[in-house]
Design a protein around this motif. Structure first.
Motif, PDB file in Angstrom:
ATOM      1  N   ASN A  84      26.305 -12.746 -18.304  1.00  0.00           N
ATOM      2  CA  ASN A  84      26.280 -11.279 -18.339  1.00  0.00           C
ATOM      3  C   ASN A  84      24.984 -10.746 -17.743  1.00  0.00           C
ATOM      4  N   LYS A  85      24.268 -11.631 -17.021  1.00  0.00           N
ATOM      5  CA  LYS A  85      23.019 -11.211 -16.391  1.00  0.00           C
ATOM      6  C   LYS A  85      23.325 -10.596 -15.023  1.00  0.00           C
ATOM      7  N   GLU A  87      24.828  -6.575 -13.151  1.00  0.00           N
ATOM      8  CA  GLU A  87      25.310  -5.201 -13.267  1.00  0.00           C
ATOM      9  C   GLU A  87      26.326  -4.964 -12.159  1.00  0.00           C
ATOM     10  N   GLN A 111      30.637  -2.256 -20.986  1.00  0.00           N
ATOM     11  CA  GLN A 111      29.567  -1.937 -21.938  1.00  0.00           C
ATOM     12  C   GLN A 111      29.696  -2.768 -23.207  1.00  0.00           C
ATOM     13  N   GLU A 112      30.921  -3.099 -23.594  1.00  0.00           N
ATOM     14  CA  GLU A 112      31.136  -3.932 -24.780  1.00  0.00           C
ATOM     15  C   GLU A 112      30.593  -5.349 -24.582  1.00  0.00           C
ATOM     16  N   LYS A 113      30.440  -5.750 -23.319  1.00  0.00           N
ATOM     17  CA  LYS A 113      29.899  -7.075 -23.006  1.00  0.00           C
ATOM     18  C   LYS A 113      28.467  -6.985 -22.487  1.00  0.00           C
ATOM     19  N   ASN A 114      27.825  -5.852 -22.705  1.00  0.00           N
ATOM     20  CA  ASN A 114      26.437  -5.627 -22.274  1.00  0.00           C
ATOM     21  C   ASN A 114      26.263  -5.750 -20.759  1.00  0.00           C
ATOM     22  N   ALA A 116      25.973  -3.515 -17.451  1.00  0.00           N
ATOM     23  CA  ALA A 116      25.733  -2.144 -16.983  1.00  0.00           C
ATOM     24  C   ALA A 116      26.612  -1.841 -15.774  1.00  0.00           C
TER      25      ALA A 116
END
Length: 399
Positions: A84-85, A87, A111-114, A116
């Motif tokens: 999840n690194k 955007e 957004q639920e998985k962080n 952006a």
């Protein structure tokens, strides 16, 4: 004498490119394995204590225009990434369908998985390359150290971003070009030929990269370090071209010393939707060939032009053969080169255990015989039409 010289040059060039393909494969495998074996956050140093090695952050940049009917696969695959690194930055280029709503729904899920998500909506686009204008608006919004490019009609594997991160941890690599394969949707010659043509084009590119002579790439699977963009003066410094991806690569070659790396591993491949009819596919392929023959970078122009000229001359020799039999080395050279390409395409991938059923036609001698014979004739027709300046289109608009 001239005919034999042509045969030697043409077949020899393809044998060298085939060698370049295997060189690049070993290079890509070594690069990925070295980065995978290295503990996360640690780098090796000869005679030195290990120092932290950061995994680069990634911005996925996508320009879209009325993609509601096919963007779902891309959005789902981005949510399934093994990291999840990253955007996502979407440039909605004047869409009049459900694309904006789908992007907003995706933003909520991301957004639920962080993850952006940035979305901008363009209300006007002067062209002439509308996608390139949209990308110019999107690049400044990207915060990642690496900017990955793909399209709304694509699907990326769960390893796509992590594969980019592994390769981009190599300090000398500034730009990645990844494979793009067309999904087999129908049992038809059009579907089979699109898939075959796409793999052949990418294998040429891999071979050239292996020889240190990269001259193009697929804009729907490309990644570039932000530092490289800064070195060329930003994306706005890239001249307009029918194929904006080749223009970007040309600027990197012309203005910097960064290395361009072609990915070969399955973790890096991207799938794209095939064109639905011959007219759409023909327009797409014509745009690609015009981008190569009229590329802003002189090296790209010369390399693509030289190969196109050889293929076209060899193919046209077939039609003159009944009146001048001494020209037999010309079409024979083209046929032999295509046989070499096809053997590599089929045997190599099956030997490596790659899952090819989704992007390569089922193997049969008559089918592949037809494909390898039709490929140079189709390519030659495109070359002739570009030379006589037939207009090219993207999404129904002239480029």
């Amino acid at each position: 004498m001239v005919e034999i010289l042509f045969f030697s040059v043409f077949v020899g060039l393809h044998a060298v490119l085939l060698g370049g393909f295997f060189i690049q494969h070993r290079r890509d495998k070594r690069l990925v394995e070295e980065r995978s074996d290295r503990p996360q956050g640690v780098s090796r140093g000869e005679g030195e204590a290990a120092e932290p090695e950061e995994i680069p952050s990634v911005s996925v940049l996508v320009a879209v225009h009325n993609e509601a009917h096919r963007i779902g696969l891309l959005l789902e695959s981005l949510l399934e990434q093994r990291t999840n690194k990253f955007e996502c930055v979407f440039v909605d280029d004047r869409s009049t369908d459900e694309t904006p709503r789908l992007l907003e729904t995706f933003r909520q899920k991301a957004q639920e998985k962080n993850i952006a998500v940035t979305i901008i909506h363009l209300t006007e686009n002067p062209g002439p390359n509308y996608k390139q204008v949209a990308l110019r608006k999107g690049f400044p919004l990207c915060k990642g150290e690496v900017i990955a490019l793909t399209d709304g009609d694509c699907w990326v594997p769960p390893t796509w971003i992590s594969g980019i991160q592994k390769r981009m941890r190599e300090p000398s690599v500034g730009l990645l070009i990844g494979p793009v394969f067309k999904i087999l949707r129908k049992v038809s010659f059009l579907s089979y030929f699109q898939s075959y043509d796409h793999v052949i084009r990418y294998d040429y590119l891999v071979g050239a990269c292996g020889l240190g002579a990269c001259d193009g790439g697929f804009g729907n699977n490309m990644a570039i370090k932000k530092a490289v963009l800064q070195d060329i003066g930003g994306y706005e410094a890239v001249p307009f071209s029918a194929t904006e991806d080749a223009a970007l690569i040309g600027e990197v070659l012309r203005r910097t010393a960064w290395k361009i790396h072609a990915c070969v591993g399955e973790d890096s491949r991207v799938f794209t939707e095939p064109e639905k009819d011959w007219k759409s596919f023909f327009r797409q392929a014509l745009r690609w060939n015009k981008g190569g023959l009229h590329a802003p970078h002189s090296g790209t122009r010369l390399a693509f032009g030289f190969l196109s000229l050889l293929i076209t001359v060899g193919s046209l020799g077939l039609f003159i053969l009944p009146w001048r039999s001494s020209l037999w080395p010309l079409p024979t050279a083209v046929l032999l080169a295509m046989v070499l390409n096809t053997v590599e395409l089929v045997v190599y991938r099956k030997k490596k255990g790659q899952t090819v059923s989704s992007y390569l036609p089922p193997f049969s001698l008559p089918l592949y015989g037809a494909l390898l014979c039709f490929e140079p004739l189709f390519f030659s027709l495109l070359t002739v039409l570009v030379l006589i300046n037939v207009p090219v289109y993207w999404k129904g608009k002239r480029v």
